[in-house]
Scaffold this motif. Sequence first.
Motif, short mmCIF file in Angstrom:
data_model
loop_
_atom_site.label_atom_id
_atom_site.label_comp_id
_atom_site.label_asym_id
_atom_site.label_seq_id
_atom_site.Cartn_x
_atom_site.Cartn_y
_atom_site.Cartn_z
N LEU A 76 52.30 -29.99 -40.18
CA LEU A 76 51.28 -28.96 -40.31
C LEU A 76 51.90 -27.59 -40.08
CD1 LEU A 76 48.21 -29.02 -40.87
CD2 LEU A 76 47.85 -28.91 -38.42
N THR A 77 51.72 -26.71 -41.04
CA THR A 77 52.24 -25.34 -40.93
C THR A 77 51.10 -24.37 -40.68
OG1 THR A 77 54.01 -25.89 -42.49
CG2 THR A 77 53.58 -23.55 -42.08
N SER A 78 51.25 -23.58 -39.61
CA SER A 78 50.20 -22.62 -39.27
C SER A 78 50.41 -21.33 -40.05
CB SER A 78 50.23 -22.31 -37.77
OG SER A 78 50.06 -23.49 -37.02
N PRO A 79 49.34 -20.71 -40.53
CA PRO A 79 49.47 -19.42 -41.24
C PRO A 79 49.81 -18.30 -40.25
CG PRO A 79 47.17 -19.97 -40.94
CD PRO A 79 47.94 -21.16 -40.46
N LEU A 80 50.28 -17.19 -40.78
CA LEU A 80 50.59 -16.03 -39.95
C LEU A 80 49.29 -15.25 -39.72
CD1 LEU A 80 53.90 -14.85 -41.68
CD2 LEU A 80 53.66 -16.10 -39.51
N LEU A 81 48.81 -15.30 -38.48
CA LEU A 81 47.54 -14.66 -38.15
C LEU A 81 47.74 -13.59 -37.10
CD1 LEU A 81 45.32 -17.87 -37.84
CD2 LEU A 81 45.59 -16.39 -39.84
N GLN A 82 46.96 -12.53 -37.20
CA GLN A 82 47.02 -11.48 -36.21
C GLN A 82 46.45 -11.98 -34.89
OE1 GLN A 82 45.25 -7.81 -37.60
NE2 GLN A 82 46.16 -8.01 -39.64
N GLU A 83 46.93 -11.39 -33.79
CA GLU A 83 46.56 -11.87 -32.46
C GLU A 83 45.05 -11.80 -32.23
OE1 GLU A 83 47.29 -13.76 -29.03
OE2 GLU A 83 48.81 -13.24 -30.54
N ARG A 84 44.42 -10.73 -32.71
CA ARG A 84 42.97 -10.61 -32.48
C ARG A 84 42.20 -11.66 -33.27
NH1 ARG A 84 44.25 -6.25 -35.88
NH2 ARG A 84 42.97 -6.04 -37.79
N TRP A 85 42.73 -12.08 -34.40
CA TRP A 85 42.07 -13.15 -35.15
C TRP A 85 42.14 -14.45 -34.37
CZ3 TRP A 85 44.86 -12.29 -40.52
CH2 TRP A 85 44.54 -11.02 -41.01
N LEU A 86 43.32 -14.73 -33.81
CA LEU A 86 43.51 -15.97 -33.05
C LEU A 86 42.62 -16.00 -31.81
CD1 LEU A 86 47.39 -16.36 -33.31
CD2 LEU A 86 45.68 -17.92 -34.26
N GLU A 87 42.53 -14.88 -31.13
CA GLU A 87 41.70 -14.82 -29.93
C GLU A 87 40.25 -15.12 -30.25
OE1 GLU A 87 42.25 -11.06 -28.06
OE2 GLU A 87 44.34 -11.42 -27.51
N ASP A 88 39.75 -14.51 -31.31
CA ASP A 88 38.37 -14.74 -31.70
C ASP A 88 38.16 -16.18 -32.13
OD1 ASP A 88 35.67 -13.32 -32.62
OD2 ASP A 88 36.26 -14.70 -34.21
N LEU A 89 39.08 -16.73 -32.91
CA LEU A 89 38.97 -18.10 -33.40
C LEU A 89 38.93 -19.09 -32.25
CD1 LEU A 89 39.02 -20.29 -35.58
CD2 LEU A 89 41.51 -20.04 -35.66
N HIS A 90 39.87 -18.95 -31.31
CA HIS A 90 39.91 -19.91 -30.20
C HIS A 90 38.72 -19.73 -29.27
CE1 HIS A 90 43.62 -21.74 -31.34
NE2 HIS A 90 44.28 -20.59 -31.33
N GLY A 91 38.22 -18.51 -29.17
CA GLY A 91 37.00 -18.30 -28.37
C GLY A 91 35.81 -19.03 -28.97
N LYS A 92 35.65 -18.94 -30.30
CA LYS A 92 34.54 -19.63 -30.96
C LYS A 92 34.72 -21.14 -30.88
CE LYS A 92 33.49 -15.96 -34.33
NZ LYS A 92 32.17 -15.63 -33.76
#
Length: 649
Positions: free
Chosen positions: A67-83
């Motif tokens: 599985l390859t993870s896409p290149l995501l901005q830090e604020r996107w990751l924070e919001d995603l993991h929060g949800k």
Amino acid sequence: MFKSFQYLLSVVNTLRKIGIRTLRKIGIREIAYVWYYRMSIKSGLRMRFLKPSPFINGQFFEVPSKLTSPLLQERWLEDLHGKAQRLLEGYFEYYRATELFVQSPPRWFSDPFNQSCFAEKRMHWAHPEFGRRSQNSDIKTFWEVSRFSWLTVLTRAYVASHHSAYLETLNAWLSDWISQNPLNIGPNWVCGQEASIRVFHLLLSAYLLQSFERPTETLRLCIEQHCWKISSNIGYGIAQNNNHGLNEAAALYMAGAWLSRVSPVDSPAQRNYRDWEKQGFRWLENRIQKLIFSDGGFCQRSPIYHRLVVDVLNLVRFFQTKLQLADFSPSVTTRIRMAIAWLYFLTEPETGDMPNFSDNDGTLVFPLSSSSLRDFRSTTQLGTALFYGKRAYPQGGPYDEPLEWLGLANELQALEQFKEFPISKHHSGKLEKSGLVILQGKNAWGVISTPTPVFRPAHADALHLDLWAGSKNVLRDLGSYTYHDLDWRDYFSGTGAHNTVEFDGRDQMPRLGKCLYGAWTQMETNSEIVDGDNAVTWSGSYVDFKGARHQRTITVYSHSWRIIDTCSGFRTMATLRWHLAPGLWRLEGNRCIGEHIELIVTCSRPVARLELVPGWEASSYQSKTPIPVLETETGPEKMTFTTEIILKA
């Protein structure tokens, strides 16, 4: 038999109320099919042909080998993991606005807004008595958590982090859902569009979890069951001439094509898969040609539904490339490109917001970004990438996240202009098929809603003006709030909830049913836009079903707007309303002063009332907030309201 006879009598009475004129506009063939469909349910005939299916066992998604993870901005990751973390804790965000506790797995048949439960959860959805004991509940709330938007959130969180809890939870929720929702049993099988939305999420998650080419048998059988449901019901969706038929056709097309490619060649179901693919594609092109206008507008003048349609067509385009399917015909592709341009030109570029016209049920089907419900830019950016091969917005914004998830972010140039579209960001123009007039000022822009007689209107909003000062929606439409509570639905869809003139305390059209107006309003005059050296001017008028006439003339200057409303033919009173942005407003005589604009209202006759009153707006479904409303009321006889709007620097 007696009940069927009673139903036939109710049909006749309803048709008498609608009248021949409205009947022809809706479509006699469409109405005939809808009544046949409802009669088949009332008589029990449809239930006999739609049998429940056995329970499906097994895991939906296995652990991907690589599985390859896409290149995501830090604020996107924070919001995603929060949800995603909130989902693990049993909290779900309804309509992208209201987070409520639902447990893990969710209580699929509970309404956390009022703590009610859907009583007929074990009954066949086509049973004549289905829903009788649950009439006080809003079925959309039960549907919302079963649309599987949480699946895409948990899928993305797992792909980004490889945290096993996310994959385990999504599998557990899917298994629990399928065990409690056997095919054709309960509320989640009533609507073909709801089944279609689940198919979209299942296919999208299969792609992101690298299960697209080698799915589990459980996933394949689940999608096959959904296709049986959609194909058996698609005629009803088509007859409605709205988003339902288009979305159902898209799901049948994509799922049929996918099933035929991932199933054994000698499978006895291959013929069904190919039929679904062909039927879905044929109806999808038909719906695009019929429901998307040549100027890009959609038959339902609702930005929320317009985005839904473009989101679905974006997904179809993406899977066409992955499954190596034929493209749309050139004429259909042109319609889709125009629909994307329509979204772009009505979107405020800094915030991504746009007018809250018509029905708004909080739909945001594909949560591929952390953007809010009111940010429409992600859909446009993905659409231009897929259908134009370019970016609508500069690289790096929050609207770019879907491009990263779908591997489309590289080597995209900026899209300089939408060559086919009739207006630009800096010039006024008319979208006559869509029923919109767009006026551009130096520091503000406005959209006027004009009635179009082609498809049934959802709101009585003729000559409503939406005004934007910079990125601020200073004079606004209110949305919908709910479809279930008739009092609130009447409030939000009625003339009094729009920036226009109301006559004698009634709507511009008579209401014939929960979702149907009669005597549809038509424009009497609709002038061309005059773009002079110092001002831009437009004028239009209509005469309502009781003979009241309203003419609105708007003149745009460099730092002010003048709206002249000439009214006649009403009996007792005319009421002009301006729904103002939330904030501090004060009334000094006939001057209403706010942070961004000032309104000065005068009248050619004595004013009976001029005051600030409380009102409501709904930026999402089942979520309303208070706003101030400036109301000016006067008595009968021909008269003119004049509103001067001064823009503050």
